[in-house]
Design an enzyme around this catalytic site. Sequence first.
Site, mmCIF file in Angstrom:
data_model
loop_
_atom_site.group_PDB
_atom_site.id
_atom_site.type_symbol
_atom_site.label_atom_id
_atom_site.label_comp_id
_atom_site.label_asym_id
_atom_site.label_seq_id
_atom_site.Cartn_x
_atom_site.Cartn_y
_atom_site.Cartn_z
ATOM 1 N N THR A 95 0.836 -1.212 0.000
ATOM 2 C CA THR A 95 0.000 0.000 0.000
ATOM 3 C C THR A 95 0.862 1.250 0.000
ATOM 4 O O THR A 95 0.550 2.237 -0.669
ATOM 5 C CB THR A 95 -0.950 0.004 1.220
ATOM 6 N N CYS A 96 1.960 1.198 0.726
ATOM 7 C CA CYS A 96 2.857 2.358 0.820
ATOM 8 C C CYS A 96 3.431 2.719 -0.549
ATOM 9 O O CYS A 96 3.527 3.899 -0.900
ATOM 10 C CB CYS A 96 3.984 2.070 1.812
ATOM 11 N N SER A 97 3.810 1.714 -1.306
ATOM 12 C CA SER A 97 4.442 1.941 -2.615
ATOM 13 C C SER A 97 3.436 2.160 -3.738
ATOM 14 O O SER A 97 3.727 2.883 -4.686
ATOM 15 C CB SER A 97 5.333 0.754 -2.980
#
Length: 160
Positions: A48-50
């Site tokens: 999700t972060c990337s």
Amino acid sequence: MTIKAGDRLPDTTLVKASENGPDKVSAQEYFKGKKVALFCVPGAFTPTCSAKHLPGYVEKAGALKERGIDEIACTAVNDAFVMDAWAKSSGAEGTVTMLADGNGDLARALGLEMDGSAFGLGKRAQRYSMLVNDGVVEQIHVEAPGEFKVSSAEYMLDQL
């Protein structure tokens, strides 16, 4: 105790990659005299972060700055080398300042540490965003576990 709007950020030491290697950065000095959109991810290069979190702030950087944001910063419980590599590989270099919280000192001081041991991550920081003005938290948005809503760049824009 979890940090809240109106509180001053604790003066912890973060690390930023530079041409000369890792540079220690005092949180108090870094946030002094500017309005910063700060967001935190549980880990660089994680799904999700990337795929969403960092790219959203890169994409919305211009709009955030038009609304008075001086700087956009990302922190995570990762080392400065990982944060720098993530900035370079994601296109965030020069747009988002990467502030490594390698030992989780900031996460603990904010009361926003989480235990990701069940996923092999160890102690990390929760996913959140905050608007910091001259070192004082004006807004803080902490995600519920597994969520990605209130810490997004879009949500930050809506709050400005």
